[in-house]
Scaffold this active site. Structure first.
Site, PDB file in Angstrom:
ATOM      1  N   ASP A  43       0.862  -1.199   0.000  1.00  5.72           N
ATOM      2  CA  ASP A  43       0.000   0.000   0.000  1.00  5.72           C
ATOM      3  C   ASP A  43       0.892   1.239   0.000  1.00  5.72           C
ATOM      4  O   ASP A  43       2.104   1.133   0.201  1.00  5.72           O
ATOM      5  CB  ASP A  43      -0.930  -0.021   1.237  1.00  5.72           C
ATOM      6  N   ILE A  63       1.484   1.341  -6.569  1.00  2.00           N
ATOM      7  CA  ILE A  63       1.191   0.211  -7.454  1.00  2.00           C
ATOM      8  C   ILE A  63       1.551   0.520  -8.916  1.00  2.00           C
ATOM      9  O   ILE A  63       1.701  -0.387  -9.735  1.00  2.00           O
ATOM     10  CB  ILE A  63      -0.282  -0.222  -7.289  1.00  2.00           C
ATOM     11  N   ALA A  85      -6.162  -2.473  -4.288  1.00  2.00           N
ATOM     12  CA  ALA A  85      -5.681  -1.083  -4.422  1.00  2.00           C
ATOM     13  C   ALA A  85      -6.469  -0.383  -5.519  1.00  2.00           C
ATOM     14  O   ALA A  85      -6.630  -0.911  -6.622  1.00  2.00           O
ATOM     15  CB  ALA A  85      -4.192  -1.071  -4.755  1.00  2.00           C
ATOM     16  N   THR A 127     -17.240  -3.663  -8.813  1.00  2.00           N
ATOM     17  CA  THR A 127     -18.328  -2.861  -8.247  1.00  2.00           C
ATOM     18  C   THR A 127     -19.562  -2.840  -9.154  1.00  2.00           C
ATOM     19  O   THR A 127     -19.440  -3.011 -10.376  1.00  2.00           O
ATOM     20  CB  THR A 127     -17.841  -1.401  -8.046  1.00  2.00           C
ATOM     21  N   TYR A 151     -14.617   5.621 -12.775  1.00  2.00           N
ATOM     22  CA  TYR A 151     -14.323   4.564 -11.793  1.00  2.00           C
ATOM     23  C   TYR A 151     -14.871   3.228 -12.316  1.00  2.00           C
ATOM     24  O   TYR A 151     -14.148   2.218 -12.377  1.00  2.00           O
ATOM     25  CB  TYR A 151     -14.966   4.948 -10.457  1.00  2.00           C
ATOM     26  N   LYS A 155     -12.901  -0.300 -13.756  1.00  2.00           N
ATOM     27  CA  LYS A 155     -13.178  -1.622 -13.166  1.00  2.00           C
ATOM     28  C   LYS A 155     -13.611  -2.618 -14.248  1.00  2.00           C
ATOM     29  O   LYS A 155     -13.241  -3.786 -14.191  1.00  2.00           O
ATOM     30  CB  LYS A 155     -14.238  -1.489 -12.074  1.00  2.00           C
TER      31      LYS A 155
END
Ligand code: NAD
Length: 325
Positions: A43, A63, A85, A127, A151, A155
């Site tokens: 992280d 990352i 992450a 999500t 977002y 994903k």
């Protein structure tokens, strides 16, 4: 040292958890450690826990730094990746180009590394925002995924990249799509998390002003309690891959409207006052999301079954906030 609960039939022995110091990461790590899995948390600097526990390594880095990630694979040899992450929806909207780099590009590089180092399993947290806001309700999980925000787009991109590695390299890529999560850790900036914030406000008491619900009273979306997110994920990670008939599963806990949230809180705290002052952005977003997601496949393939309905979630949140004011 291995925990007393160590399971001799573990699907993997050492899991790299990206975003491991985040809300979900901490809880999933603790469940895995309890089962005898070694954990490596990766992280960003500044997120480290104050204390470390046995069988857990804490590594800081970004990352997006592929060399740093490669060094982690080389030195720790994880045989599973639990990829959490991410910039969340608000931060993704605030910085779209960072969102694409962190959520999409870095995820692709991580998949590449996981494949090169031949991990046994790669888990990805997705999500319901991958579905966008013009969907049927109840929403079948094979509804086309055309997200309405970046977002969600990042994903979907990772879901597709994971399936690419699954099809071409037999990587055991598996993914869960979570709905709105009722969580005591929802940051104040997460405007869609107003139900969690309302429970917190009710337990803190003493508010001169009524709590503001930013939506119309009848608005509500598919939701579930954080504890079910954690337990569902653990069950999924421990499911034999032969039982999974698809790479990604959508989960649903319960449907609840803003008015029902207010009623449930007032049943417990009669002095709690709430008012509905519509924020157009939040209201439009939540009105477009389904109140029910059909999650039959998760139930039949690997036994997904949420433990908490809305009332039980309310009990859990009230107890948490009373113990941690
Ligand atoms: N909580 C929810 O409501 C929800 C719903 C659906 C999906 N998810 C997904 O579950 C995952 C975990 O969510 P969470 O609630 O624990 O969020 P969180 O913000 O607590 O955890 C995300 C972690 O990622 C880390 N991170 C961000 N940028 C990074 C970078 N550049 N390099 C390394 N680490 C970085 C953050 O420091 C944080 O610890 C996320 O992928 C999220 O998209 C969460």
């Amino acid at each position: 040292m291995v925990s007393a609960n160590a399971d001799t039939h573990l699907p993997f022995r050492k899991a790299l958890i990206t975003g491991g110091n985040g809300n979900l990461g901490r809880l999933i790590a603790s469940e895995l450690l309890d089962r005898g899995v070694e954990v490596i948390k990766f992280d960003i600097p500044g997120t480290e826990p104050e204390t470390t526990v046995a069988n857990e390594s804490i590594i800081t880095g970004d990352i997006r730094d592929k060399a740093a990630l490669e060094a982690v694979f080389e030195s720790h040899q994880p045989d599973a990746v639990i990829h959490l992450a991410s910039l969340l929806s608000g931060s993704s909207a605030a910085d779209p180009s960072a969102a694409w780099e962190i959520n999409a590009t870095a995820s692709f590089e991580l998949l590449t590394l996981a494949n090169t180092f031949k991990v046994k399993q790669f888990f990805f947290a997705s999500t319901m925002a991958t579905y966008g806001t013009d969907v049927p309700d109840p929403m079948p999980e094979d509804t086309p995924q055309w997200p309405s925000n970046l977002y969600g787009a990042t994903k979907v991109a990772v879901e597709r990249a994971g399936v690419f590695f699954k099809l071409t390299h037999d990587l055991d890529f598996r993914c869960l799509r979570f709905p709105l999560v009722f969580s005591p850790f929802a940051p104040p900036s997460a405007v869609t998390a107003f139900p969690s914030h309302a429970f917190k406000a009710a337990c803190q008491g003493g508010n001169a002003d009524p709590f503001v619900f930013p939506v119309e009273p009848h608005v509500g979306v598919s939701s579930m309690l954080l504890d079910d997110v954690v337990q569902g994920t653990i069950t999924f990670l421990f499911t034999d891959k032969d039982r999974l008939s698809q790479p990604a599963y959508s989960l649903h806990g319960y449907a609840v409207t803003a008015q029902e949230v207010l009623n449930e809180i007032q049943r417990r705290v009669p002095s709690f006052e709430g008012t509905f002052e519509v924020n157009d952005t939040v209201n439009t977003l939540l009105k477009g999301w389904p109140s029910v997601i059909v999650d039959d496949k998760a139930r039949s393939d690997w036994g997904w079954s949420p433990k908490y309905d809305f009332v039980a979630s309310a009990d859990w949140l009230m107890s948490y906030f009373q113990a941690n004011p």
